[in-house]
Design a protein around this motif. Structure first.
Motif, PDB file in Angstrom:
ATOM      1  N   THR A 100       0.802  -1.228   0.000  1.00 53.52           N
ATOM      2  CA  THR A 100       0.000   0.000   0.000  1.00 53.52           C
ATOM      3  C   THR A 100       0.833   1.275   0.000  1.00 53.52           C
ATOM      4  OG1 THR A 100      -0.153  -0.135   2.428  1.00 53.52           O
ATOM      5  CG2 THR A 100      -1.955  -1.112   1.147  1.00 53.52           C
ATOM      6  N   SER A 101       2.149   1.152   0.015  1.00 54.55           N
ATOM      7  CA  SER A 101       2.996   2.354   0.052  1.00 54.55           C
ATOM      8  C   SER A 101       3.900   2.482  -1.167  1.00 54.55           C
ATOM      9  CB  SER A 101       3.856   2.346   1.320  1.00 54.55           C
ATOM     10  OG  SER A 101       4.704   1.206   1.353  1.00 54.55           O
ATOM     11  N   SER A 102       3.673   1.663  -2.186  1.00 56.28           N
ATOM     12  CA  SER A 102       4.487   1.720  -3.395  1.00 56.28           C
ATOM     13  C   SER A 102       4.199   2.999  -4.181  1.00 56.28           C
ATOM     14  CB  SER A 102       4.191   0.511  -4.287  1.00 56.28           C
ATOM     15  OG  SER A 102       4.757   0.677  -5.562  1.00 56.28           O
ATOM     16  N   PRO A 103       5.225   3.623  -4.776  1.00 54.27           N
ATOM     17  CA  PRO A 103       5.003   4.783  -5.646  1.00 54.27           C
ATOM     18  C   PRO A 103       4.097   4.461  -6.833  1.00 54.27           C
ATOM     19  CG  PRO A 103       7.334   4.552  -5.104  1.00 54.27           C
ATOM     20  CD  PRO A 103       6.653   3.310  -4.632  1.00 54.27           C
ATOM     21  N   CYS A 104       3.978   3.164  -7.140  1.00 54.96           N
ATOM     22  CA  CYS A 104       3.126   2.752  -8.270  1.00 54.96           C
ATOM     23  C   CYS A 104       1.643   2.823  -7.927  1.00 54.96           C
ATOM     24  CB  CYS A 104       3.470   1.318  -8.678  1.00 54.96           C
ATOM     25  SG  CYS A 104       5.189   1.065  -9.148  1.00 54.96           S
ATOM     26  N   GLY A 105       1.313   2.894  -6.635  1.00 55.07           N
ATOM     27  CA  GLY A 105      -0.082   2.890  -6.219  1.00 55.07           C
ATOM     28  C   GLY A 105      -0.375   1.700  -5.327  1.00 55.07           C
ATOM     29  N   ILE A 106      -1.652   1.433  -5.082  1.00 50.27           N
ATOM     30  CA  ILE A 106      -2.054   0.321  -4.220  1.00 50.27           C
ATOM     31  C   ILE A 106      -1.939  -0.977  -5.006  1.00 50.27           C
ATOM     32  CG2 ILE A 106      -3.863  -0.629  -2.762  1.00 50.27           C
ATOM     33  CD1 ILE A 106      -2.759   2.041  -1.799  1.00 50.27           C
ATOM     34  N   LEU A 107      -0.861  -1.715  -4.740  1.00 50.51           N
ATOM     35  CA  LEU A 107      -0.635  -2.968  -5.467  1.00 50.51           C
ATOM     36  C   LEU A 107      -1.629  -4.035  -5.027  1.00 50.51           C
ATOM     37  CD1 LEU A 107       3.255  -2.969  -5.233  1.00 50.51           C
ATOM     38  CD2 LEU A 107       1.850  -2.262  -7.182  1.00 50.51           C
ATOM     39  N   LEU A 108      -1.874  -4.123  -3.731  1.00 49.96           N
ATOM     40  CA  LEU A 108      -2.886  -5.000  -3.159  1.00 49.96           C
ATOM     41  C   LEU A 108      -3.448  -4.303  -1.923  1.00 49.96           C
ATOM     42  CD1 LEU A 108      -1.184  -8.515  -3.396  1.00 49.96           C
ATOM     43  CD2 LEU A 108      -3.279  -7.825  -4.570  1.00 49.96           C
ATOM     44  N   PRO A 109      -4.693  -4.554  -1.566  1.00 52.07           N
ATOM     45  CA  PRO A 109      -5.275  -3.889  -0.394  1.00 52.07           C
ATOM     46  C   PRO A 109      -4.547  -4.268   0.885  1.00 52.07           C
ATOM     47  CG  PRO A 109      -6.747  -5.591  -1.223  1.00 52.07           C
ATOM     48  CD  PRO A 109      -5.668  -5.438  -2.240  1.00 52.07           C
TER      49      PRO A 109
END
Length: 249
Positions: free
Chosen positions: A50-59
């Motif tokens: 949830t903290s990746s610069p890419c966005g929410i990868l998984l909830p």
């Protein structure tokens, strides 16, 4: 077999202990520690997702290990678990970092589990990579003429002992202190000690591309396979990729 050894190590943190456990020991003699370790691994994965610069990868609610038995099942009886813990004033050991390893199963499947998402990552004789023209999650096999030299070199000596590394995590409050590298080095040393004679070892890691591929590439790993999962899979808001990486040490 080395089991449940304790090494006080000021390299990590004052009053911290690096201990080695078999899965049997964790399950039968250290149930509270296994419970805390499962929570730590899930926390680290959730924060990363949830903290990746890419966005929410998984909830955030997506669990790496649905139950305490999940880690025991993944590592198996032949594997081991390293746990770095600190001791509370009450004498309770609180895990803050961990890594596990097990002998690689060449003919088996590596399970990548994220919440309800369960994907089989099948081992291939040739290096598998994502086919951009294929649907989500489909692997394309490369012909021998397409495999780059680093990948050929990895597979040149099939007699090398082969191990898989699992759940290499550090609590968010203790990251960026070199703890992950120290535990990784201890893991490799333990693997070497389990082989009948000193030799090179073939290592395999499966990880999320957006979070850890660069980290392992900097440490000499080569990406040998990739699966892409589109937005919406497992609750992902942006989609993500799972990569298999290999290295000989």
């Amino acid at each position: 077999m080395t089991t449940n050894t304790s090494t006080p190590n000021e390299k990590f943190l004052p009053s911290s202990n690096l201990r080695l456990y078999s899965t049997k020991s964790l399950q039968e003699d250290h149930a509270d520690l296994l419970f805390s370790l499962t929570a730590l691994i899930n926390l680290c994965y959730s924060v990363g997702h949830t903290s990746s610069p890419c966005g929410i990868l998984l909830p955030y609610s997506s669990l790496r290990l649905p139950t305490q038995a999940s880690l025991v099942g993944e590592v198996g009886e032949e594997g081991f678990v390293l746990i770095l813990s600190i001791e509370t004033l009450e004498g309770v050991q609180v895990p803050i970092a961990s890594a596990s390893a097990k002998p690689f199963k060449e003919l088996g499947y590596h399970e990548v589990q994220e919440s309800e998402l369960l994907t089989n990552f099948k081992r291939k004789a040739a290096a598998p990579v994502l086919d951009p023209a294929s649907s989500s999650g489909v692997i394309k096999d490369l012909g021998s003429s397409d495999i780059k030299e680093p990948l050929n070199a990895l597979r040149a000596d099939t007699a090398l002992p082969k191990w898989e590394i699992l759940c290499n995590v550090v609590h968010p409050d203790y990251q960026k202190r070199g703890i992950a590298d120290e535990i990784y080095n201890a893991l490799i040393a333990e693997i070497r000690g389990r082989e009948p004679e000193p030799k090179r070892i073939h290592l395999v890691i499966t990880t999320m591309k957006e979070l850890r591929e660069t980290y392992y590439q900097r440490r000499g790993y080569v990406t040998t396979g990739e699966k892409r999962f589109d937005k919406g899979v497992g609750g992902s808001e942006v989609g993500f990729s799972v990569v298999e990486m290999e290295k000989i040490v």
